[in-house]
Write a protein that holds these residues in place. Structure first.
Motif, PDB file in Angstrom:
ATOM      1  N   ARG A  41       0.830  -1.224   0.000  1.00  0.00           N
ATOM      2  CA  ARG A  41       0.000   0.000   0.000  1.00  0.00           C
ATOM      3  C   ARG A  41       0.856   1.262   0.000  1.00  0.00           C
ATOM      4  N   GLU A  42       1.924   1.233   0.814  1.00  0.00           N
ATOM      5  CA  GLU A  42       2.797   2.406   0.881  1.00  0.00           C
ATOM      6  C   GLU A  42       3.473   2.651  -0.467  1.00  0.00           C
ATOM      7  N   GLY A  43       3.848   1.552  -1.144  1.00  0.00           N
ATOM      8  CA  GLY A  43       4.465   1.669  -2.471  1.00  0.00           C
ATOM      9  C   GLY A  43       3.528   2.332  -3.466  1.00  0.00           C
ATOM     10  N   ILE A  44       2.254   1.952  -3.409  1.00  0.00           N
ATOM     11  CA  ILE A  44       1.249   2.561  -4.292  1.00  0.00           C
ATOM     12  C   ILE A  44       1.145   4.063  -3.998  1.00  0.00           C
ATOM     13  N   ASP A  45       1.114   4.404  -2.722  1.00  0.00           N
ATOM     14  CA  ASP A  45       1.028   5.819  -2.334  1.00  0.00           C
ATOM     15  C   ASP A  45       2.264   6.592  -2.793  1.00  0.00           C
ATOM     16  N   ARG A  46       3.430   5.932  -2.724  1.00  0.00           N
ATOM     17  CA  ARG A  46       4.666   6.596  -3.160  1.00  0.00           C
ATOM     18  C   ARG A  46       4.651   6.848  -4.670  1.00  0.00           C
ATOM     19  N   ILE A  47       4.137   5.881  -5.446  1.00  0.00           N
ATOM     20  CA  ILE A  47       4.023   6.076  -6.903  1.00  0.00           C
ATOM     21  C   ILE A  47       3.080   7.247  -7.190  1.00  0.00           C
ATOM     22  N   LYS A  48       1.947   7.274  -6.482  1.00  0.00           N
ATOM     23  CA  LYS A  48       0.988   8.372  -6.676  1.00  0.00           C
ATOM     24  C   LYS A  48       1.619   9.716  -6.346  1.00  0.00           C
ATOM     25  N   SER A  49       2.418   9.742  -5.293  1.00  0.00           N
ATOM     26  CA  SER A  49       3.073  10.977  -4.870  1.00  0.00           C
ATOM     27  C   SER A  49       4.102  11.431  -5.908  1.00  0.00           C
ATOM     28  N   ILE A  50       4.949  10.501  -6.398  1.00  0.00           N
ATOM     29  CA  ILE A  50       5.975  10.835  -7.387  1.00  0.00           C
ATOM     30  C   ILE A  50       5.342  11.389  -8.663  1.00  0.00           C
ATOM     31  N   ARG A  51       4.243  10.745  -9.090  1.00  0.00           N
ATOM     32  CA  ARG A  51       3.630  11.118 -10.372  1.00  0.00           C
ATOM     33  C   ARG A  51       2.452  12.088 -10.229  1.00  0.00           C
ATOM     34  N   HIS A  52       2.124  12.475  -8.988  1.00  0.00           N
ATOM     35  CA  HIS A  52       0.958  13.356  -8.727  1.00  0.00           C
ATOM     36  C   HIS A  52      -0.323  12.761  -9.311  1.00  0.00           C
ATOM     37  N   LEU A  53      -0.584  11.496  -8.982  1.00  0.00           N
ATOM     38  CA  LEU A  53      -1.754  10.789  -9.504  1.00  0.00           C
ATOM     39  C   LEU A  53      -2.904  10.849  -8.505  1.00  0.00           C
ATOM     40  N   ASP A  54      -4.129  10.803  -9.036  1.00  0.00           N
ATOM     41  CA  ASP A  54      -5.287  10.707  -8.140  1.00  0.00           C
ATOM     42  C   ASP A  54      -5.763   9.256  -8.061  1.00  0.00           C
ATOM     43  N   ASP A  55      -6.845   9.032  -7.351  1.00  0.00           N
ATOM     44  CA  ASP A  55      -7.331   7.663  -7.130  1.00  0.00           C
ATOM     45  C   ASP A  55      -7.927   7.035  -8.392  1.00  0.00           C
ATOM     46  N   ARG A  56      -8.113   7.815  -9.429  1.00  0.00           N
ATOM     47  CA  ARG A  56      -8.699   7.267 -10.664  1.00  0.00           C
ATOM     48  C   ARG A  56      -7.636   6.638 -11.574  1.00  0.00           C
ATOM     49  N   HIS A  57      -6.382   6.801 -11.215  1.00  0.00           N
ATOM     50  CA  HIS A  57      -5.315   6.295 -12.091  1.00  0.00           C
ATOM     51  C   HIS A  57      -5.339   4.765 -12.171  1.00  0.00           C
TER      52      HIS A  57
END
Length: 200
Positions: A41-57
């Motif tokens: 889960r933390e890895g997913i959050d880190r990817i979202k943070s790096i790429r500025h992604l929202d939950d729809r990605h």
């Protein structure tokens, strides 16, 4: 890392990192990707943070082979033949997910997920040693049009944000072709590195 003959010791070290909830940048046959284990889960959050992604990605589940892919998605006979002929290769296929896929990775309405089998020696060595799919996202940084392609540049810019960068030289800038098989007819969602003729 050698592009055609990746060092087993290095691959093992990276897999240990992944099993310890690490996040890596690694090469594929279309461009570099960010990857972590499915349950990280933390890895997913880190990817979202790096790429500025929202939950729809939509994340992609990168598989070693067809057997692994078949555990994650439902594939009927006609689709099976099409995908089998195009893999391994620079394609991402959107298909109805099985119960093996964590709910948070599914399209909220369609219950689909993207899967792919890369044609890249280093990615394949990594997947073989890991023994399970990698949850992945193209390494495209916010406000940039092109994915990063040089391992040294990725390390330079993301050293603080990822646990390892697998550098095996350039691997191109064109992302995968994305084909949605969740409807009655195949729909090409994104034109990319893979030839689309067989799907049109």
């Amino acid at each position: 890392m050698h592009p055609d003959n990746p060092q087993r010791r290095t691959i093992n070290q990276v897999v240990e990192l992944l099993r310890g909830d690490g996040l890596i940048a690694y090469p594929t046959d279309s461009c570099y990707a960010l990857g972590c284990q499915l349950g990280n889960r933390e890895g997913i959050d880190r990817i979202k943070s790096i790429r500025h992604l929202d939950d729809r990605h939509h994340f992609t589940l990168v598989c070693q082979d067809f057997a692994q892919l078949g555990q994650l998605v439902h594939v009927d006979n006609a689709v099976f033949r099409l995908i089998k002929a195009a893999t391994p290769g620079s394609y991402t296929f959107i298909l109805p997910a099985t119960k093996e896929v964590p709910r948070r990775l599914l399209h909220p309405k369609k219950k689909t997920v993207g899967v792919r089998i890369p044609d890249h020696t280093v990615a394949q060595a990594l997947l073989a040693e890991l023994g399970e799919p990698l949850l992945s996202s193209t390494l495209l940084l916010p406000d940039e049009d092109e994915p990063l392609t040089h391992g040294w540049e990725i390390k330079d810019r993301l050293d603080h944000a990822v646990d390892a960068v697998l550098d095996s030289g350039d691997c191109g800038t064109e992302p995968t072709t994305v084909i949605d098989f969740s409807g009655d007819e195949p729909e090409i969602v994104r034109y990319g590195a893979g030839d689309t003729a067989r799907f049109e």
